[in-house]
Write a protein that holds these residues in place. Structure first.
Motif, mmCIF file in Angstrom:
data_model
loop_
_atom_site.group_PDB
_atom_site.id
_atom_site.type_symbol
_atom_site.label_atom_id
_atom_site.label_comp_id
_atom_site.label_asym_id
_atom_site.label_seq_id
_atom_site.Cartn_x
_atom_site.Cartn_y
_atom_site.Cartn_z
ATOM 1 N N MET A 1 0.844 -1.202 0.000
ATOM 2 C CA MET A 1 0.000 0.000 0.000
ATOM 3 C C MET A 1 0.877 1.248 0.000
ATOM 4 S SD MET A 1 -3.014 0.932 2.708
ATOM 5 C CE MET A 1 -3.953 2.426 2.556
ATOM 6 N N ASN A 2 0.502 2.234 -0.813
ATOM 7 C CA ASN A 2 1.309 3.448 -0.901
ATOM 8 C C ASN A 2 1.216 4.249 0.389
ATOM 9 O OD1 ASN A 2 2.103 2.968 -3.515
ATOM 10 N ND2 ASN A 2 0.307 3.981 -4.376
ATOM 11 N N PRO A 3 2.298 4.914 0.800
ATOM 12 C CA PRO A 3 2.259 5.724 2.010
ATOM 13 C C PRO A 3 1.318 6.904 1.826
ATOM 14 C CG PRO A 3 4.281 6.127 0.791
ATOM 15 C CD PRO A 3 3.608 4.970 0.134
ATOM 16 N N PRO A 4 0.611 7.303 2.875
ATOM 17 C CA PRO A 4 -0.335 8.417 2.746
ATOM 18 C C PRO A 4 0.392 9.724 2.539
ATOM 19 C CG PRO A 4 -0.089 7.809 5.052
ATOM 20 C CD PRO A 4 0.674 6.784 4.244
ATOM 21 N N ALA A 595 21.971 5.147 -4.385
ATOM 22 C CA ALA A 595 21.456 4.615 -3.118
ATOM 23 C C ALA A 595 20.755 3.269 -3.283
ATOM 24 C CB ALA A 595 20.501 5.624 -2.495
ATOM 25 N N VAL A 596 20.155 3.019 -4.451
ATOM 26 C CA VAL A 596 19.383 1.799 -4.732
ATOM 27 C C VAL A 596 18.418 1.507 -3.572
ATOM 28 C CG1 VAL A 596 19.492 -0.529 -5.677
ATOM 29 C CG2 VAL A 596 21.506 0.944 -5.805
ATOM 30 N N PRO A 597 17.424 2.377 -3.370
ATOM 31 C CA PRO A 597 16.480 2.169 -2.271
ATOM 32 C C PRO A 597 15.765 0.829 -2.385
ATOM 33 C CG PRO A 597 15.660 3.789 -3.841
ATOM 34 C CD PRO A 597 17.081 3.540 -4.195
ATOM 35 N N GLY A 598 15.524 0.204 -1.248
ATOM 36 C CA GLY A 598 14.928 -1.135 -1.252
ATOM 37 C C GLY A 598 13.424 -1.133 -1.199
ATOM 38 N N ASP A 599 12.810 -0.032 -0.782
ATOM 39 C CA ASP A 599 11.348 0.031 -0.708
ATOM 40 C C ASP A 599 10.892 1.476 -0.864
ATOM 41 O OD1 ASP A 599 11.796 1.305 1.761
ATOM 42 O OD2 ASP A 599 11.666 -0.595 2.851
ATOM 43 N N LEU A 600 9.572 1.684 -0.814
ATOM 44 C CA LEU A 600 9.021 3.009 -1.032
ATOM 45 C C LEU A 600 9.464 4.000 0.047
ATOM 46 C CD1 LEU A 600 5.389 2.093 -2.152
ATOM 47 C CD2 LEU A 600 7.200 3.042 -3.572
ATOM 48 N N ALA A 601 9.570 3.524 1.257
ATOM 49 C CA ALA A 601 9.974 4.419 2.346
ATOM 50 C C ALA A 601 11.384 4.953 2.102
ATOM 51 C CB ALA A 601 9.898 3.697 3.682
ATOM 52 N N TYR A 617 4.962 7.181 -9.094
ATOM 53 C CA TYR A 617 6.052 6.521 -9.805
ATOM 54 C C TYR A 617 6.881 5.549 -8.970
ATOM 55 C CZ TYR A 617 5.161 10.563 -12.851
ATOM 56 O OH TYR A 617 4.572 11.503 -13.647
ATOM 57 N N GLY A 618 6.621 5.513 -7.673
ATOM 58 C CA GLY A 618 7.502 4.762 -6.786
ATOM 59 C C GLY A 618 7.720 3.316 -7.193
ATOM 60 N N ARG A 619 6.639 2.598 -7.438
ATOM 61 C CA ARG A 619 6.773 1.159 -7.754
ATOM 62 C C ARG A 619 7.496 0.949 -9.084
ATOM 63 N NH1 ARG A 619 4.494 -1.654 -3.998
ATOM 64 N NH2 ARG A 619 2.779 -0.823 -2.750
ATOM 65 N N GLU A 620 7.245 1.833 -10.062
ATOM 66 C CA GLU A 620 7.932 1.720 -11.340
ATOM 67 C C GLU A 620 9.431 1.956 -11.176
ATOM 68 O OE1 GLU A 620 7.180 1.218 -14.926
ATOM 69 O OE2 GLU A 620 5.926 -0.037 -13.652
ATOM 70 N N ILE A 621 9.792 2.924 -10.350
ATOM 71 C CA ILE A 621 11.215 3.208 -10.123
ATOM 72 C C ILE A 621 11.895 2.012 -9.482
ATOM 73 C CG2 ILE A 621 12.823 4.636 -8.787
ATOM 74 C CD1 ILE A 621 10.802 6.954 -9.198
ATOM 75 N N LEU A 622 11.247 1.442 -8.484
ATOM 76 C CA LEU A 622 11.820 0.255 -7.824
ATOM 77 C C LEU A 622 11.973 -0.891 -8.822
ATOM 78 C CD1 LEU A 622 9.939 0.296 -4.395
ATOM 79 C CD2 LEU A 622 12.282 1.027 -4.875
ATOM 80 N N ARG A 623 11.005 -1.015 -9.736
ATOM 81 C CA ARG A 623 11.096 -2.070 -10.763
ATOM 82 C C ARG A 623 12.310 -1.834 -11.652
ATOM 83 N NH1 ARG A 623 10.339 -2.336 -15.828
ATOM 84 N NH2 ARG A 623 9.420 -0.246 -15.971
ATOM 85 N N VAL A 624 12.490 -0.566 -12.096
ATOM 86 C CA VAL A 624 13.628 -0.246 -12.965
ATOM 87 C C VAL A 624 14.953 -0.527 -12.238
ATOM 88 C CG1 VAL A 624 14.826 1.618 -14.189
ATOM 89 C CG2 VAL A 624 12.324 1.453 -14.299
#
Length: 627
Positions: A1-4, A595-601, A617-624
């Motif tokens: 779930m996306n952060p509020p 940094a290669v963040p591991g999650d949305l946070a 865009y968060g999930r797409e960025i993590l996918r890329v």
């Protein structure tokens, strides 16, 4: 779930609320410099005059207060901008960040304008961008009055405020009418913003916009990431420009300024013929062509725009790696404003200019022949003299530049004079010879230009020297030891110093009052040595080439991630019809790749990633990134 998305409530402490907007909407963790104080001043209902260099974050100074005041139910902020072509991108960037914004300009259909006016009148819009011409129409003023009466007119932001001043470098008469904002809506806060204004221009802005009670915020004018380079015109200036681009900025975005429309087109054609991706831009081109060229510059990588000063104000493209001048600007404010379009992302960039004797003569003549009154002309001469002093300086360019705006600094170690201190020589005798030759002409009731003067000094027999019998002059051939190029450098600098003036249609030379002391040997004249013509090839100047790519420093895998993110961003930008940097700037993508963040946070902690963009865009960025 996306952060509020957390946004401050109207009851939050002002400074805390401003920081939360900065983080949640724009993705930044802290204000820079005076931004926080400016935001506090305007949000609380005060007026402000803000002088902040290009790339210093001026837009946040009015966007954050606009958001805060809108969330308190105080309605829409009206942003006055002279740049119809760029309103689309400014509004697009705000919408990307989750802020409801719109613009009104002549490019829209009647139906589009009506829809936006309804949004404005309802108070649902947070920011509305409009040109000064529209703002002062009876219809628009009536709408503003209605908003004001209902408590839905939150503030005015007057961008490019130097346009109101006759002393500024881009005076626009339509800005003069903006004084009515204070007269009609005295309780609505106003913020006027500009990147360049000396003391005279600042005083003019305050008077004309009735900002006597405003707080004045003056940030440092220093742009430490810009390297200043000024070279003498040497043979073909276009070849010099080409060498500079090839050696230092192959494949990178840049702006080349020329004085005339013809020169713009010829230079663009020259660069195109050399295989560079260059486009012309000037007011004489069809409006659709100008818009198309500007859109390409904003959206494509590595494009060079060759332009008159009709192009550039408000340009937000962050990765312009160089700004070049093929002609001398009118004054230091214009030079500073135009060079400031380089390196908005904070990465190293260069401001390169070539100038010569003709530039000095032409600028002085344009002032002398203008229809303005003598007081204005004298002011313009003073501004030109300051620019010539910068161009001829043998000490740090940055110290000179900042000193003009009243700011003290230390030698930067990064301009051409610091990297390669220029040679100087005692030119007192040479100056006396040149001035004496002009004096001999005057004794005979004659006036001549630079070319003939130098022929006489060097003892060069021509039809003209024979016709006038100048072989009999006592100054004939006294300067045979110097080359034509060296004499041109001497004359240019004597004109810059005010000892000689070029007058009339044919630029004939005349002695000025200060020449008397030089002729008598009462003052020493030290000048820069003329630069020798350099063969085409690698630049001979010292210092390492600026590292322009913010991704430099990434390892091989990081560079691959960076390129993948850029490719993804390009597709998103095309879908949205926006420049790529509006989605994310290169600096933000580079930090993601590093940094290669591991999650949305973790992704949300990266500077430039606001809540709306994280959600979109968060999930797409993590996918890329392969996470």
């Amino acid at each position: 779930m996306n952060p509020p998305v957390h946004l401050p409530s109207p009851t939050d402490d002002l400074s805390s609320a401003a920081r939360q907007v900065l983080s949640a909407v724009f993705g930044y963790t802290a204000f820079r410099g005076q931004q926080a104080d400016i935001v506090q001043q305007v949000t609380a209902g005060g007026d402000a005059l803000v002088l902040m260099p290009t790339g210093g974050g001026k837009s946040l100074c009015y966007q954050v207060p606009a958001i805060l005041r809108h969330r308190r139910g105080q309605g829409v902020a009206v942003v006055v901008s002279p740049l119809i072509a760029l309103m689309h991108d400014q509004v697009g960037a705000l919408e990307e960040a989750g802020v409801h914004a719109a613009f009104l300009n002549s490019s829209q259909t009647g139906e589009e304008s009506t829809r936006i006016e309804r949004e404005m009148m309802s108070g649902r819009l947070t920011l509305l961008y409009a040109a000064p011409e529209r703002l002062t129409t009876p219809r628009f003023l009536a709408q503003l009055t209605s908003l004001h009466e209902r408590g839905l007119l939150s503030m005015f932001a007057i961008d490019e405020a130097h346009c109101v001043s006759q002393w500024g470098h881009d005076f626009r008469s339509e800005y003069l009418q903006l004084s009515l904002l204070h007269e009609r809506f005295p309780d609505v806060p106003r913020i006027a913003l500009t990147a360049t204004a000396d003391e005279l221009t600042r005083a003019d802005i305050i008077e004309r916009l009735q900002l006597q009670d405003a707080r004045v915020f003056i940030s440092s004018f220093d742009r430490p990431n810009i390297r200043y380079l000024i070279v003498e015109k040497n043979g073909s200036p276009r070849e010099q420009l080409l060498r500079f681009i090839r050696d230092e900025h192959e494949g990178e975005a840049g702006v080349v300024y020329c004085q005339s429309r013809k020169k713009v087109e010829e230079t663009a054609e020259f660069l195109q013929a050399e295989g560079l991706n260059a486009l012309p831009y000037h007011a004489g081109l069809d409006a659709d062509v100008r818009r198309r060229h500007q859109d390409r510059f904003l959206r494509e990588d590595g494009l060079i725009m060759v332009a008159t000063i009709a192009f550039g104000m408000g340009i937000d493209k962050p990765d312009v790696r160089f700004v070049a001048h093929l002609d001398l600007p009118k004054n230091i404010e214009a030079y500073y404003q135009e060079t400031g379009r380089a390196g908005r992302d904070g990465a190293p960039a260069e401001a390169w200019m070539t100038y010569g004797l003709a530039d000095v003569v032409n600028q002085r003549r344009m002032i002398d022949e203008s229809p303005a009154d003598e007081t204005f002309k004298q002011g313009q001469r003073g501004k030109l003299d300051a620019l010539l002093a910068l161009a001829e300086a043998t000490d740090c360019r940055r110290v000179r530049l900042l000193g003009y705006f009243g700011e003290e600094s230390q030698p930067c170690g990064n301009c051409d004079n610091c990297l390669n201190p220029p040679a100087t020589w005692d030119a007192t005798e040479a100056a006396r010879k040149l001035l004496s030759c002009i004096y001999r002409f005057h004794q005979r009731g004659e006036r001549f230009g630079a070319g003939h003067l130098i022929d006489v000094l060097r003892g060069k027999v021509t039809d003209k020297t024979t016709q006038y019998g100048h072989q009999s002059l006592s100054t004939w051939g006294v300067g045979a030891d110097l080359s034509e190029q060296q004499w041109r450098a001497v004359l240019r600098q004597l004109i810059a110093l005010g000892h000689v003036a070029a007058e009339g249609e044919f630029n004939t030379l005349a002695l000025q009052d200060s020449a008397r002391a030089v002729l008598k040997g009462e003052v020493e004249v030290r000048l820069r040595e003329a630069e020798e013509k350099k063969p085409r090839g690698k630049s001979a100047r010292g210092g390492a080439r600026p590292k322009s790519d913010p991704a430099l420093g990434l390892d091989a895998e990081g560079q691959e991630r960076f390129e993948a993110l850029k490719a993804w961003r390009s597709e998103v930008a095309k879908e949205h019809g926006l420049p790529a940097y509006v989605i994310f700037q290169n600096t933000t993508l580079a930090e993601m790749a590093r940094a290669v963040p591991g999650d949305l946070a973790e992704l949300g902690e990266i500077s430039g990633v606001g809540a709306k963009k994280l959600e979109a865009y968060g999930r797409e960025i993590l996918r890329v990134l392969g996470r």
